[in-house]
Design a protein around this motif. Structure first.
Motif, mmCIF file in Angstrom:
data_model
loop_
_atom_site.group_PDB
_atom_site.id
_atom_site.type_symbol
_atom_site.label_atom_id
_atom_site.label_comp_id
_atom_site.label_asym_id
_atom_site.label_seq_id
_atom_site.Cartn_x
_atom_site.Cartn_y
_atom_site.Cartn_z
ATOM 1 N N ASN A 371 2.509 -19.856 -12.005
ATOM 2 C CA ASN A 371 3.242 -19.564 -13.268
ATOM 3 C C ASN A 371 2.754 -18.694 -13.877
ATOM 4 O O ASN A 371 1.650 -18.741 -14.285
ATOM 5 C CB ASN A 371 3.071 -21.234 -13.971
ATOM 6 C CG ASN A 371 1.820 -21.417 -14.407
ATOM 7 O OD1 ASN A 371 0.893 -21.287 -13.659
ATOM 8 N ND2 ASN A 371 1.781 -21.733 -15.739
ATOM 9 N N GLY A 372 3.630 -17.856 -14.438
ATOM 10 C CA GLY A 372 3.287 -16.687 -15.226
ATOM 11 C C GLY A 372 2.654 -17.124 -16.476
ATOM 12 O O GLY A 372 1.497 -16.228 -17.143
ATOM 13 N N GLY A 373 2.750 -18.024 -17.195
ATOM 14 C CA GLY A 373 2.319 -18.632 -18.329
ATOM 15 C C GLY A 373 0.650 -18.714 -18.218
ATOM 16 O O GLY A 373 0.016 -18.849 -19.167
ATOM 17 N N SER A 374 0.130 -18.901 -16.850
ATOM 18 C CA SER A 374 -1.194 -18.869 -16.749
ATOM 19 C C SER A 374 -2.195 -17.646 -16.858
ATOM 20 O O SER A 374 -3.466 -17.752 -16.897
ATOM 21 C CB SER A 374 -1.466 -19.597 -15.372
ATOM 22 O OG SER A 374 -1.171 -18.831 -14.522
ATOM 23 N N ILE A 375 -1.325 -16.596 -16.774
ATOM 24 C CA ILE A 375 -1.966 -15.261 -17.218
ATOM 25 C C ILE A 375 -1.884 -14.912 -18.413
ATOM 26 O O ILE A 375 -0.707 -14.655 -19.185
ATOM 27 C CB ILE A 375 -1.140 -14.134 -16.098
ATOM 28 C CG1 ILE A 375 -0.985 -14.642 -14.857
ATOM 29 C CG2 ILE A 375 -1.851 -12.743 -16.249
ATOM 30 C CD1 ILE A 375 -0.262 -13.714 -13.745
ATOM 31 N N PHE A 426 7.979 -19.425 -15.341
ATOM 32 C CA PHE A 426 8.531 -18.215 -14.694
ATOM 33 C C PHE A 426 7.373 -17.895 -13.747
ATOM 34 O O PHE A 426 6.261 -17.766 -13.973
ATOM 35 C CB PHE A 426 8.775 -16.834 -15.366
ATOM 36 C CG PHE A 426 9.392 -15.884 -14.863
ATOM 37 C CD1 PHE A 426 10.644 -15.874 -14.782
ATOM 38 C CD2 PHE A 426 8.443 -15.054 -14.138
ATOM 39 C CE1 PHE A 426 11.250 -14.535 -14.132
ATOM 40 C CE2 PHE A 426 9.255 -13.884 -13.406
ATOM 41 C CZ PHE A 426 10.523 -13.694 -13.402
ATOM 42 N N LEU A 427 7.845 -17.892 -12.106
ATOM 43 C CA LEU A 427 6.802 -17.593 -11.119
ATOM 44 C C LEU A 427 6.617 -16.143 -10.690
ATOM 45 O O LEU A 427 7.333 -15.474 -10.739
ATOM 46 C CB LEU A 427 7.471 -18.525 -9.874
ATOM 47 C CG LEU A 427 7.622 -19.936 -10.248
ATOM 48 C CD1 LEU A 427 8.137 -20.419 -8.693
ATOM 49 C CD2 LEU A 427 6.065 -20.554 -10.011
ATOM 50 N N GLN A 428 5.296 -15.960 -10.523
ATOM 51 C CA GLN A 428 4.711 -14.763 -9.805
ATOM 52 C C GLN A 428 4.651 -15.259 -8.286
ATOM 53 O O GLN A 428 4.191 -16.470 -7.977
ATOM 54 C CB GLN A 428 3.389 -14.551 -10.610
ATOM 55 C CG GLN A 428 3.580 -13.929 -11.966
ATOM 56 C CD GLN A 428 4.751 -12.817 -12.309
ATOM 57 O OE1 GLN A 428 4.597 -11.974 -11.639
ATOM 58 N NE2 GLN A 428 5.275 -13.088 -13.231
ATOM 59 N N VAL A 429 5.027 -14.341 -7.325
ATOM 60 C CA VAL A 429 5.088 -15.107 -6.166
ATOM 61 C C VAL A 429 4.502 -14.108 -5.051
ATOM 62 O O VAL A 429 4.471 -12.767 -5.388
ATOM 63 C CB VAL A 429 6.636 -15.317 -5.629
ATOM 64 C CG1 VAL A 429 6.977 -16.365 -6.671
ATOM 65 C CG2 VAL A 429 7.376 -13.906 -5.431
ATOM 66 N N SER A 430 4.134 -14.479 -3.962
ATOM 67 C CA SER A 430 3.826 -13.676 -2.875
ATOM 68 C C SER A 430 4.080 -14.234 -1.632
ATOM 69 O O SER A 430 4.321 -15.525 -1.323
ATOM 70 C CB SER A 430 2.087 -13.599 -2.646
ATOM 71 O OG SER A 430 1.631 -12.981 -1.421
ATOM 72 N N GLY A 431 4.773 -13.403 -0.449
ATOM 73 C CA GLY A 431 5.078 -13.831 0.810
ATOM 74 C C GLY A 431 6.803 -14.160 0.671
ATOM 75 O O GLY A 431 7.331 -14.869 1.681
ATOM 76 N N VAL A 432 7.128 -14.227 -0.417
ATOM 77 C CA VAL A 432 8.811 -14.499 -0.608
ATOM 78 C C VAL A 432 9.441 -13.518 -1.453
ATOM 79 O O VAL A 432 8.924 -13.043 -2.227
ATOM 80 C CB VAL A 432 8.851 -16.287 -1.327
ATOM 81 C CG1 VAL A 432 8.047 -16.157 -2.442
ATOM 82 C CG2 VAL A 432 10.259 -16.545 -1.301
#
Length: 515
Positions: A371-375, A426-432
């Motif tokens: 979740n973007g809010g954790s950054i 809001f998601l930050q993602v990898s592999g997708v």
């Protein structure tokens, strides 16, 4: 007259013995599991100042005084994984945690898989510092003949109550902690070990407790094939209580299988478990169980339960520790990486790509979600220190893995799309890759291929959303997941130390169509 007095004396003796045999004896077991280095109190989103050994000591002291004041007996136990969490503990190779447990007065601890994450020498240093035994009956030094800790402890109290505590460790340790244990130890089957040792302990003791670092699952085995506490209870009769760890499963009530009760907390020192066992003669008459929150608050910020003050001696000990963040350069980056809270909640950012890529690589997952809010902070161009990395995450997020179907992943991504731009989820993602369009996730690809609803994928998640944070309730309900206990900031530090920089990524995994 003499015969009469002798008869009276005999009757009184019989009545006294009869009365003692029928008087309830009390054993109170205070326990924690998966504390993961959280010696100091810490903050979670909307939940500041929770946990910590200073408050825990106050609580344990109160319970001990209460129980002993009415003639009862107390054991304080840990089901393992006391390492790898608070960066200060990591820096000091977990010695603050061990010294704090000494002050609390722990009687024993099961050896968890993460006890070896800083190497075998660091493990031995912890073991030498502890004033309580490390238990594991199925873990041996190389060669398989000498135990790495103790198999068990047996304790006889003043009221003649005899209690045995046996330690068991998951064989998953061999695969997930190989860096720390390679060439130093071997393991045997924990269930077969228990089948051999429990009957022996049962003959000599009134109560048999297993400190288990096997994990609690909804079936006999984890999704990757390791036996859990419920299987142990079914396979090995004679265990009164299993104090579990490894899966950090919050069991609000004790799970009973046959005559065995199983208990566990969500870990991180946020709760202390209490089990009161009443014994009449040689049999258990009653068992009471509850979890006590350590200064936790509800969603409105209201304290759950009573406030627990911090013990001064514990605070003094922790304050003496030299566990400050190193300011030595560990790498460099050639561009600014924007990760400010407002930006990471609105769009894909390179720092989010980097973090999720490292999560995915560390866990060998197919995709990673954060979740973007954790950054909460950016990284500036130039030299990078450990303090810089840890400052990105004010929360102690760990990495979970889960086995999910393509259909489940689609539901998660659709929910993400519905939350909209600007949300903490809001998601930050990898592999997708995906397109967000009209509240849905379209054209989803994993590894460059179209998402298959029936296929099963391994997904890496940060602990906040894995446990339902930012509204991801569907993730909280998923059973096929586990906490690797890898602290998110720690794996970034390790990556930077190994590579010297963060590789550039191609931003473009998430396309947003606003038409």
């Amino acid at each position: 007259m003499r015969k009469f007095l002798v008869a009276v004396f005999c009757i009184l003796s019989v009545l006294t013995v009869f009365g003692e045999d029928n008087k309830d004896r009390l054993l109170t077991v205070i326990f924690t599991n998966d504390s993961h280095g959280m010696a100091w109190k810490f903050d979670e989103p909307h939940n500041p100042g929770i946990g910590g050994l200073a408050a825990q000591k106050t609580l344990v002291d109160e319970i001990r005084a209460e129980v002993q004041g009415k003639g009862g007996n107390v054991l304080v136990l840990s089901a393992g994984d006391i390492t790898l969490g608070d960066p200060r503990s990591n820096i000091c190779e977990n010695i603050p945690m061990v010294e704090g447990m000494n002050l609390v007065g722990y009687d024993a601890m099961a050896i968890g898989n993460h006890e070896f994450d800083f190497g075998f020498e660091a493990f031995k240093k912890m073991q030498e510092t502890a004033k309580f035994p490390f238990l594991s009956a199925n873990m041996y030094k190389e060669g398989g003949t000498e135990s790495i800790g103790q198999n068990s402890i047996e304790k006889k109290f003043d009221d003649d109550l005899k209690v045995a505590v046996l330690g068991l460790t998951t064989r998953e340790t061999e695969s997930i902690s190989s860096q720390g244990i390679k060439g130093n130890l071997t393991m045997s089957d924990p269930v077969l070990t228990a089948k051999t040792l429990v009957p022996i302990l049962r003959k000599k003791n009134d109560i048999v407790i297993v400190l288990s670092h096997l994990g609690f699952y909804d079936s006999d085995k984890s999704f990757d094939g390791y036996e859990g506490d419920n299987y142990l209870a079914k396979a090995v009769p004679g265990i009164d209580l299993i104090i579990g760890g490894h899966t950090q499963r919050q069991l609000e009530s004790a799970v009973q299988i046959g005559d065995t009760r199983i208990v566990q907390t969500e870990g991180l020192g946020k709760w202390v478990g209490r089990v009161d066992i009443y014994i009449k003669g040689k049999k258990i008459n009653k068992i009471e169980y509850k979890l006590i929150p350590i200064n936790l608050k509800d969603k409105n910020g209201k304290l759950i339960g009573k406030e627990i003050k911090e013990n001064k001696a514990m605070l003094d000990m922790l304050n003496r520790q030299k566990c400050d963040f190193p300011t030595k350069q560990i790498g460099t980056i050639d561009r600014d990486l924007d990760g400010s809270d407002d930006i990471a909640r609105k769009k894909e950012v390179e720092l989010g790509d980097i973090i999720t890529d490292i999560m995915r690589e560390k866990t060998k997952a197919d995709i990673a979600l954060l979740n973007g809010g954790s950054i909460r902070q950016s990284l500036k161009k130039g030299a990078v220190t450990e303090k810089d990395i840890y400052s990105i995450f004010p929360f102690q997020d760990t990495v979970y893995t889960a086995k999910l179907t393509g259909a489940q992943i689609q539901d998660i991504l659709d929910f993400f799309a519905q939350k909209g731009i600007g949300a903490g989820g809001f998601l930050q993602v990898s592999g997708v890759e995906m397109i967000l369009y009209k509240g849905g996730a379209e054209e989803v690809k994993i590894g460059g291929k179209k998402l298959d609803p029936k296929a099963t994928y391994t997904v890496a998640l940060n602990s906040f959303i894995a446990n339902g944070g930012d509204g991801y309730a569907m993730l909280k309900e998923i059973k096929s997941k586990k906490d690797t206990a890898y602290l998110l900031s720690s794996i970034l530090v390790d990556y930077m130390k190994a590579k010297g920089t963060f590789a550039k990524t191609n931003v473009g995994r998430i396309k947003i169509i606003n038409k």
